[in-house]
Enzyme design. Structure first.
Site, mmCIF file in Angstrom:
data_model
loop_
_atom_site.group_PDB
_atom_site.id
_atom_site.type_symbol
_atom_site.label_atom_id
_atom_site.label_comp_id
_atom_site.label_asym_id
_atom_site.label_seq_id
_atom_site.Cartn_x
_atom_site.Cartn_y
_atom_site.Cartn_z
ATOM 1 N N ARG A 16 7.508 -28.893 50.493
ATOM 2 C CA ARG A 16 8.146 -28.697 52.229
ATOM 3 C C ARG A 16 8.513 -27.600 52.984
ATOM 4 O O ARG A 16 8.727 -27.911 54.168
ATOM 5 C CB ARG A 16 9.417 -28.591 51.460
ATOM 6 C CG ARG A 16 9.902 -29.912 50.105
ATOM 7 C CD ARG A 16 9.415 -31.657 51.075
ATOM 8 N NE ARG A 16 10.325 -31.768 52.108
ATOM 9 C CZ ARG A 16 12.194 -31.879 51.988
ATOM 10 N NH1 ARG A 16 12.688 -31.803 50.923
ATOM 11 N NH2 ARG A 16 12.705 -32.179 53.104
ATOM 12 N N CYS A 21 10.526 -36.523 44.688
ATOM 13 C CA CYS A 21 11.192 -35.679 46.007
ATOM 14 C C CYS A 21 12.110 -34.837 45.086
ATOM 15 O O CYS A 21 12.013 -33.727 45.571
ATOM 16 C CB CYS A 21 11.944 -36.660 47.042
ATOM 17 S SG CYS A 21 12.790 -37.330 46.436
ATOM 18 N N ASP A 57 11.505 -41.580 42.218
ATOM 19 C CA ASP A 57 12.927 -41.036 43.182
ATOM 20 C C ASP A 57 14.295 -41.854 41.989
ATOM 21 O O ASP A 57 14.077 -43.068 41.216
ATOM 22 C CB ASP A 57 12.591 -41.944 44.210
ATOM 23 C CG ASP A 57 14.158 -40.883 45.041
ATOM 24 O OD1 ASP A 57 14.167 -39.789 44.559
ATOM 25 O OD2 ASP A 57 14.625 -40.970 46.173
ATOM 26 N N GLN A 114 9.600 -35.632 54.187
ATOM 27 C CA GLN A 114 9.351 -35.176 52.807
ATOM 28 C C GLN A 114 8.336 -36.183 52.256
ATOM 29 O O GLN A 114 7.500 -35.229 51.987
ATOM 30 C CB GLN A 114 10.915 -36.288 52.038
ATOM 31 C CG GLN A 114 10.242 -36.200 50.515
ATOM 32 C CD GLN A 114 10.208 -35.426 49.731
ATOM 33 O OE1 GLN A 114 11.579 -34.579 49.661
ATOM 34 N NE2 GLN A 114 9.323 -34.614 48.912
ATOM 35 N N HIS A 123 14.014 -41.018 54.823
ATOM 36 C CA HIS A 123 13.338 -39.520 54.499
ATOM 37 C C HIS A 123 12.155 -39.156 55.083
ATOM 38 O O HIS A 123 11.485 -38.421 54.181
ATOM 39 C CB HIS A 123 13.371 -39.108 53.245
ATOM 40 C CG HIS A 123 14.034 -37.476 52.610
ATOM 41 N ND1 HIS A 123 14.010 -36.984 53.393
ATOM 42 C CD2 HIS A 123 14.052 -36.617 51.170
ATOM 43 C CE1 HIS A 123 14.655 -35.953 53.403
ATOM 44 N NE2 HIS A 123 14.295 -35.545 51.576
ATOM 45 N N ARG A 172 21.505 -33.949 58.531
ATOM 46 C CA ARG A 172 21.260 -34.535 56.357
ATOM 47 C C ARG A 172 22.055 -35.872 57.059
ATOM 48 O O ARG A 172 23.223 -35.500 57.046
ATOM 49 C CB ARG A 172 20.760 -34.391 55.489
ATOM 50 C CG ARG A 172 21.191 -35.025 54.542
ATOM 51 C CD ARG A 172 20.510 -34.414 53.174
ATOM 52 N NE ARG A 172 19.595 -34.068 53.202
ATOM 53 C CZ ARG A 172 18.870 -33.458 52.004
ATOM 54 N NH1 ARG A 172 19.405 -33.286 51.122
ATOM 55 N NH2 ARG A 172 17.386 -34.351 52.023
#
Ligand code: CP
Ligand code: NVA
Length: 334
Positions: free
Chosen positions: A318, A290, A251, A163, A160, A133
């Site tokens: 996830r 998310c 988001d 996700q 991402h 990340r």
């Protein structure tokens, strides 16, 4: 599209179809959905679903029945905060029979100036895959260019992808096949939005984005998706984007690393997902996020905690989707 690292002959250093490393065959990186064939992404999701079903009633700390990654190790590098990504990758590796090493970028020599290339070469000698990340998509690309093992993008400033694999899995669990269906993104055209745009092409769905001026996703990503099997539409009107949609997604308005907080909150205020907006979507539409979420900002508590919200399934998925991604990267899914 995103500039890819190339050698002096102009060949992509991380091209999965060519030998690009000292040891021969190029590793299978998971960096952007646009680079991975739709068939492979489909197989990853199908396997993730099978693995989820196979764990019914099994204690969370128990390995999967066949522990297919026994003896393998995943290094996890974090330059930004994480709850879901860290815990789901750690538990996915554990349940698959492997192990993890978790490092903050700043505590590595990387944080004192050791080059990304040297870090990639060294890590390749110790572990079987790297999850990172990072603040910088370019840095992840460079890491992949020099790694002899798979590199997984666990969120960058650009995208991402992990996700969205969980998101597509969650959509299909609740609504059936996503191909031909309509998904609506409301708010900032950020990293998660970019991976959704790429997913629209890879999974053949319609994605309508409602974003204000100044917070739109890159036009070249939209153009790529529309030229590669997706239908991606951009508007400034959240109601137009949500009309009769199968799924509404929000988001945070302020992503990790964003500096212009006050300007963002002002520009994005008309883009809150609330009951009034959900009412224009299809009556059985689902809501996804998310997480982490900020109730009263990008979404009301009424919607986030309401009957159309599938956020806890999305978060759980996830874990299962990371397994499919790991198995694909390590060659256990074709
Ligand atoms: N959705 C997500 O990536 O969450 P974390 O930042 O907690 O990993
Ligand atoms: N867009 C958010 C996603 C967090 C999982 C961020 O980058 O902070």
């Amino acid at each position: 599209m995103w500039p890819l690292p190339r050698n002096d002959e102009g060949e992509r250093l991380d091209d999965m179809t060519k030998p690009g490393t000292e040891t021969g065959a190029s590793p299978r990186h998971f960096i952007d959905l646009s680079e991975i064939p739709g068939e492979a992404l489909r197989r990853i999701i199908d396997r993730s679903m099978e693995l989820k079903q196979a764990r019914t009633g099994r204690p969370k700390g128990a390995p999967d029945a066949d522990a297919p990654l026994s003896g393998q190790a995943l290094a996890m590098i974090f330059e930004k905060s994480s709850t879901r990504t860290r815990v789901s990758f750690e538990m996915a590796m554990h349940q698959l029979g492997g192990r993890t090493l978790v490092m903050q970028g700043q505590e590595m020599q990387l944080g004192r100036g050791e080059s990304t290339a040297d870090t990639a070469r060294v890590m390749s000698r110790y572990v079987d895959a790297i999850m990172i990340r990072s603040k910088s998509h370019d840095m992840v690309r460079e890491l992949a260019a020099y790694a002899e093992i798979p590199v997984i993008n666990a969120l960058t400033d650009r995208s991402h992808p992990c996700q969205i694999m969980a998101d597509v899995m969650t959509f299909e669990e609740h609504k059936g096949p996503i191909a031909g269906r309509t998904v609506t993104w409301v708010g900032d055209g950020n990293n998660v939005a970019v991976s959704w745009i790429e997913a629209a092409a890879r999974f053949g769905c319609t994605l309508r984005l409602a974003c204000p001026e100044g917070y739109r996703p890159p036009q070249d990503v939209i153009d790529w998706a529309n030229a590669n099997g997706g239908t991606v539409e951009l508007t400034e009107d959240p109601h137009a984007a949500a009309e009769n949609s199968d799924c509404v997604i929000a988001d945070t308005w302020v992503s990790m690393g964003d500096k212009d907080v006050e300007a963002r909150l002002a520009a994005l205020a008309p883009y809150q997902v609330n009951a009034e907006l959900m009412a224009v979507a299809a009556p059985d539409a689902i809501f996804m996020h998310c997480l982490p979420a900020y109730r009263g900002k990008e979404v009301t508590a009424e919607v986030l905690d309401g009957p159309q919200s599938v956020i806890w399934d999305e978060a759980e998925n996830r874990l299962h989707a990371q397994k499919g991604i790991l198995l694909w990267c390590l060659g256990l899914i074709s």
